[in-house]
Scaffold this motif. Structure first.
Motif, PDB file in Angstrom:
ATOM      1  N   TYR A 127       0.837  -1.198   0.000  1.00 55.86           N
ATOM      2  CA  TYR A 127       0.000   0.000   0.000  1.00 55.86           C
ATOM      3  C   TYR A 127       0.868   1.241   0.000  1.00 55.86           C
ATOM      4  CZ  TYR A 127      -3.282   3.551   1.626  1.00 55.86           C
ATOM      5  OH  TYR A 127      -4.036   4.682   1.745  1.00 55.86           O
ATOM      6  N   SER A 178       0.422   6.772  -4.227  1.00 58.24           N
ATOM      7  CA  SER A 178       0.389   6.228  -5.577  1.00 58.24           C
ATOM      8  C   SER A 178      -0.923   6.600  -6.264  1.00 58.24           C
ATOM      9  CB  SER A 178       0.510   4.705  -5.515  1.00 58.24           C
ATOM     10  OG  SER A 178       0.241   4.136  -6.772  1.00 58.24           O
ATOM     11  N   ASP A 237      -2.502   4.835  -8.197  1.00 63.92           N
ATOM     12  CA  ASP A 237      -3.334   3.630  -8.233  1.00 63.92           C
ATOM     13  C   ASP A 237      -4.286   3.556  -7.048  1.00 63.92           C
ATOM     14  OD1 ASP A 237      -2.046   2.839 -10.538  1.00 63.92           O
ATOM     15  OD2 ASP A 237      -0.578   1.600  -9.465  1.00 63.92           O
ATOM     16  N   TRP A 238      -4.047   4.346  -5.997  1.00 65.06           N
ATOM     17  CA  TRP A 238      -4.855   4.265  -4.786  1.00 65.06           C
ATOM     18  C   TRP A 238      -5.819   5.435  -4.641  1.00 65.06           C
ATOM     19  CZ3 TRP A 238      -5.494   0.019  -2.238  1.00 65.06           C
ATOM     20  CH2 TRP A 238      -4.534  -0.980  -2.365  1.00 65.06           C
ATOM     21  N   GLU A 239      -6.133   6.119  -5.726  1.00 67.80           N
ATOM     22  CA  GLU A 239      -7.116   7.194  -5.653  1.00 67.80           C
ATOM     23  C   GLU A 239      -8.472   6.596  -5.329  1.00 67.80           C
ATOM     24  OE1 GLU A 239      -7.175   9.810  -9.000  1.00 67.80           O
ATOM     25  OE2 GLU A 239      -5.000   9.834  -9.123  1.00 67.80           O
ATOM     26  N   ASP A 271     -11.746   5.020 -10.696  1.00 71.95           N
ATOM     27  CA  ASP A 271     -12.374   4.423 -11.871  1.00 71.95           C
ATOM     28  C   ASP A 271     -13.845   4.778 -11.988  1.00 71.95           C
ATOM     29  OD1 ASP A 271      -9.988   3.210 -12.493  1.00 71.95           O
ATOM     30  OD2 ASP A 271     -10.505   1.315 -11.519  1.00 71.95           O
TER      31      ASP A 271
END
Length: 114
Positions: A90, A94, A96-98, A102
């Protein structure tokens, strides 16, 4: 759309990232819950005890119960639930961790209702 045309069923998706600060405490709590379950057959109990002892993610999965999350919500009854836990890498910085990154386009396409 009238009430008769809409479904009474709602899927609630929750994605949590938890930091385990006391793995031993988590494991002990899971073992206590297993020991307190009189309906759990001995063979399943032995398997579950091994799983929660070996993996804190498994211990957490035994302690988190979706029914507990909604049992006090008025007007709803839990029909079905599934959940799992896994160890992850984690990095909160990053991209990717918003949170729900999506889902932004989906929300815009359906008028922001999500």
């Amino acid at each position: 759309m009238s009430t008769e045309e809409t479904s009474r069923f709602v899927r609630l998706r929750v994605d949590l990232v938890l930091e385990v600060e006391d793995g031993d405490g988590l494991t002990k709590a899971a073992l206590r819950r297993l020991a307190a379950d009189p309906e759990l057959p001995q063979e399943e109990r032995a398997h579950a005890e091994g799983a929660v002892t070996e993996d804190t993610a498994e211990a957490l999965a035994y302690l988190v119960d979706p029914f507990d999350l909604v049992s006090e919500v008025p007007g709803v009854e839990l029909q079905q639930a599934s959940w799992s836990s896994e160890r992850i890498d984690y990095d909160p910085d990053s991209p990717d961790w918003e949170a729900d990154g999506d889902d932004v386009e989906d929300d815009e396409e359906d008028g922001g209702i999500g």
